[in-house]
Design a protein around this motif. Structure first.
Motif: not given
Ligand code: TPP
Ligand code: SF4
Ligand code: SF4
Lengths: 205, 676
Positions: B39-41, B91, B419-421, B439, B464, B494-495, B497-498
């Motif tokens: 899972y991206p990170g 991560k 958590i995300g952008c 998260m 998302d 999209w995911t 942020m990562t």
């Molecule tokens: C447990 C965990 N796994 C991975 C991450 C890394 N991470 C930070 S933001 C993010 C993605 C968020 O994507 P989304 O929720 O779609 O928001 P966007 O960035 O697209 O706005 C991830 C995977 C994290 N912070 N915590």
């Protein structure tokens, strides 16, 4: 062993990482040459501080290459350790100034990006003259250009400003890398025509 | 990477410039993996991305961006038990989510080699904490390998698969951001033959079943394997002592270090010109080689352990020093800080002070100078990309709850962050979040707050990818327990942020190909029992704000889906598929501009919306400063046009072809100069 350290700073989206990658790829010519240097990527988001280091290492001989006290390199540059600082944003040059020493060369872009704190009226953006004046207190070798304008003028786009700055690096510093090596890397990559042209523009600035 | 695609074709004798993450991936490829997932990170994402983007050219390789780390590690275990070498990356905080499978992995053991690559993030430039996952090994018993540079990143990964198989452990490979995102020289090795990578799940109830006394038996089995591994590591290639320079007398002070910090240490000692200490390099930091360390202690009065975070090595080494009777001084965290990234500078300063050796003058000068400067510089924080739909969502929510963005503390709504952008909305000028941890903490913590503080409305935000990660149970929980909360899903497909991995929401890939099974988010949410669901475009800020207002008046769980693709991806796709490029001015068909005569500098677009494409400008021949939309960076999303209360922003449309034919315009456009 000799080192030649380059710090590149600026903002997300300015092509800082690409500059580092191009420069690092120039270190494959000799077995006595090595390169290290990490990137600080600000995530995908824009307007945040980004930096990348390019540390060229030149070993005297094979024994040095095999010496565990010589052949391991930190991915970072120490304070005052940069031979060159390239900055694509004026204010960030000052933030990157701790890599500078009295002999460093500074290449900087004069196009500012105002931080949010300035937008909100909490602080003000320093005058360009203040920035260069502070830099001059450290080193006399400062090269200032409006890379945004030069890129826009020649390519109708901002995307070439980083490669133009690379050209300046080769024109104004004693970087121990042959510029033809960079030309070869650029011509093998994406957007070769524009990049080569941008590099040559930088060489003549 | 340069020169063809060395990543997949490189062989012994080749060398290339490779990112740390790519080196880990390449090591796994040389070891013959057939499974890679994550899972991206940040900073680990490129490990699997490097394999995923090349998978069509690599025989018998399965790659997966799993929905979360728990699933991802289970996948790797299933592959391993089927005889497939497997790489799982995540991560640091990902291991919290995957800690359950990790806790069982030593009990059952592996079949084919399994490596778990962890990207840690000291200093948290891309994270919400600084956790050092090495501590997990004290209870999972997963061995830890720590490469120091690009070459070791590949070599150690490759070798870790053999050790994994020999001792039946999943091996944790630790890579901090400074290694993941280091790029340097890599000497390639040969690839294993990939044609015979075939799965075969051989039943093994002795190991795979963990219940009652079976679990106890497996527990003692892994403790035995642990001791065997410990013995093996006493004289393995991974741990060794670098002797002092023979010309000078050896000192009674020795150093122990590992990973990237070891590289800092070597360079710091070189910068300080100190060569008369012996140094123990630990490639494996769990289990540690007791005898080797005991021998290292010989002749020493003092030992200095150089490491990041809370002192995982110091903890172990102090214990074994006590047991083996070493009574010299052991230093570590009394010299090197636990919070924040341990930089090369920190190691120079700490080591210099301890050894009473002055740093070179240029170093001291630079440290002093930068401290002087630092105080005077305006802070800079990241923000949304120009044209990002999250900016519109955050702006609309703030408008709907009736407060300007500068007084978050007085707002009578609680905005739960996630958590995300969109997390960037917690930064100025928006200050749009009241808490942020891990998260799906937003809805989880938010639904309880809504239960106990009836005076405040609670709005929980989620992206998302974060929603699919572990938000579905949180939402179902809110519905089942009648929470009163507005849940805003910022669905940008999209995911982001990562590094823009796909999510179940992704409909169209970056090259334009359609996904074959995108999820209908609205239907999914409806099936969980939510009756109030609206999906709308956040860029229509007025409509979105009024929708937020009316939703807040309703009882129960309300869901608003802010549906608009990440602008960065949209622009990239347009460029890739040769449609208009928003980056080049000459191909623009419309422009937004602020009419000086109408703009009263009310700051609605400039501070409240704060699109970075709107900048202040000063002309020499005019008085004062005015606001200006930089056409070279504006992506023409039109949001500022909608927010301006004075109709000062207008859209100028023109026929591209005829404008270009006139040529004059090109000149005019390139003359556009931004000043401040
Ligand atoms: C447990 C965990 N796994 C991975 C991450 C890394 N991470 C930070 S933001 C993010 C993605 C968020 O994507 P989304 O929720 O779609 O928001 P966007 O960035 O697209 O706005 C991830 C995977 C994290 N912070 N915590
Ligand atoms: S990458 Fe996409 S989602 Fe993230 S800030 Fe930029 S436009 Fe917004
Ligand atoms: S249209 Fe307005 S809000 Fe949208 S990118 Fe351009 S300047 Fe920014």
């Amino acid at each position: 062993m000799k080192r030649f350290n380059i710090a590149i700073v600026g903002l997300g989206g300015q092509g800082i990482i690409t500059m580092g990658t191009v420069l690092k790829n120039a270190a494959l010519d000799s077995d006595l040459q090595d390169v290290s240097g990490s990137e600080r990527r600000g995530g995908a988001q824009r307007e945040g501080y980004v930096e990348t280091f390019v540390k060229y290492i030149f070993y005297e001989d094979n024994s040095e290459l095999k010496d565990p006290k010589k052949n391991m390199h930190s991915p970072m540059i120490e304070s005052g350790g940069a031979d060159v600082l390239i900055s694509l944003e004026p204010l960030e040059t000052l933030r990157g100034a701790y890599y500078l020493n009295r002999n460093s060369t500074v290449i900087l872009n004069e196009m500012p990006h105002i931080p949010i704190s300035v937008r909100m009226g909490q602080t003000s953006y320093p005058e360009l003259s203040y920035i260069t004046c502070e830099l001059e207190k450290i080193t006399g070798k400062i090269f200032l250009y409006d890379f945004d304008k030069i890129s826009l003028g020649n390519f109708n786009s901002l995307t070439q400003r980083n490669i133009i700055a690379l050209g300046v690096l080769f024109a104004k510093t004693n970087i121990p890398i042959d510029k033809t090596v960079i030309e070869n890397i650029l011509s093998a990559g994406k957007g070769a025509k524009d990049n080569l042209e941008a590099f040559h523009i930088g060489l003549t600035l | 990477m340069s020169k063809g695609n060395l990543f997949i074709n490189g062989k012994q004798g080749d060398k290339g410039i490779v990112l740390g993450n790519e080196a880990i991936a390449r090591g796994a490829l040389e070891a013959g993996i057939g499974y890679a997932s994550m899972y991206p990170g940040t900073p680990a994402s490129e490990i699997i991305a490097a394999l995923d983007k090349n998978k069509n050219n690599i025989e018998n390789l399965y790659t997966e961006f799993s929905l979360n780390e728990h699933i991802s590690l289970h996948g790797a275990i299933g592959a391993s038990w089927s005889g497939i070498r497997s790489l799982c990356a995540m991560k640091n905080v990902g291991l919290n989510v995957a800690s359950e499978p990790a806790q069982f992995l030593s009990y059952t053991g592996v079949k084919a080699g399994l490596v778990l690559a962890i990207g840690s993030d000291p200093g948290a430039p891309s994270s919400s904490n600084e956790q050092d996952d090495r501590w997990y090994s004290l209870h999972t018993y997963m061995p830890i390998i720590e490469p120091s540079n690009i070459q070791e990143a590949k070599d150690f990964t490759k070798e870790a698969f053999n050790i994994s198989e020999d001792f039946s452990f999943g091996i944790m490979l630790m890579a901090p951001s400074r290694l993941c995102h280091n790029a340097g020289t890599l000497h390639f090795g040969d690839l294993r033959d990939r044609s015979n990578i075939k799965g075969n799940f051989k039943k093994d109830p002795e190991n795979y079943l963990n219940l009652f006394n079976m679990a106890v038996k497996n527990h003692s089995k892994y403790l035995e394997r642990h001791n065997l591994l410990k013995k093996y590591l006493e004289d393995s290639q991974f741990n060794y002592t670098v002797p002092p320079d023979t010309k000078k007398a050896g000192s009674k002070i020795g150093f122990i270090s590992s990973g990237v910090i070891y590289a800092h240490l070597i360079e710091a000692l070189d910068i300080l010109e100190i060569y008369n200490h012996k140094i123990l390099k630990l490639g494996f930091t769990f289990p540690i080689p007791d005898k080797l360390i005991k021998n290292f202690f010989e002749g020493l009065d003092k030992v200095v352990i150089v490491e990041e975070a809370e002192g995982f090595l110091e903890f172990q080494i102090k214990k074994m020093a006590y047991e083996t009777g070493f009574r010299g001084e052991i230093h570590g965290k009394d010299i090197f800080k636990a919070a924040g990234e341990l930089t090369l500078d920190d190691v120079i300063i700490g080591t210099g002070k301890f050894l009473e050796k002055a740093a070179p003058a240029f170093f001291d000068f630079a440290v002093k100078k930068s401290e002087e400067l630092k105080e005077k510089l305006p802070q800079r924080s990241g923000t949304f990309c120009i044209g990002c739909p999250h900016r519109a969502t955050i702006y609309s929510i703030l408008k709907a709850v009736g407060f300007s963005n500068t007084d978050a503390k007085d707002r009578d709504v609680v905005i739960a962050g996630d958590i995300g952008c969109y997390t960037l909305g917690l930064l100025p000028p928006y200050n749009a979040m009241d808490f942020l941890t891990c998260m799906n903490a937003g809805l989880g913590i938010g639904q309880a707050i809504s239960r106990f503080d009836k005076k405040k409305k609670v709005i929980a935000l989620v992206g998302d990818s974060t929603f699919y990660h572990s938000g579905i149970p949180a939402l179902l929980n809110a519905v089942q327990n009648n929470a009163d909360i507005l849940y805003v899903i910022l669905d940008n497909s999209w995911t982001a942020m990562t590094g823009h991995q796909k999510t179940p929401s992704t409909q169209k890939d970056i090259d334009g190909t359609l996904s074959n099974n995108p999820v209908n988010l609205k239907d999914l949410i409806k099936s969980l029992g939510v009756s109030y669901i609206k999906s709308l475009d956040p860029n229509s800020v007025k409509r979105f704000a009024s929708q937020v207002k009316s939703a807040l008046k309703e009882p129960g769980v309300k869901v608003l889906i802010a549906k608009r693709e990440c602008i960065l991806q949209e622009v990239r796709r347009n460029k890739l598929t040769q449609k208009v490029s928003n980056v080049k001015i000459e191909t623009a068909e419309s422009l937004y501009e602020i009419q000086k005569s109408r703009c009263v500098k009310c700051n609605e677009c400039f501070v409240e919306l704060a699109c970075p494409a709107i900048i202040p400008k000063r002309d020499n021949n005019e008085n004062g400063e005015y606001y200006y939309i930089d056409p070279a960076s504006c992506v023409r999303c039109g949001v500022c046009f909608e927010v301006c209360p004075n109709s000062a922003i207008r859209k100028v449309e023109f026929d591209l072809k005829s404008e270009l034919n006139k040529k004059v315009d090109k000149v005019k456009l390139t003359e556009i100069k931004i000043q401040i």
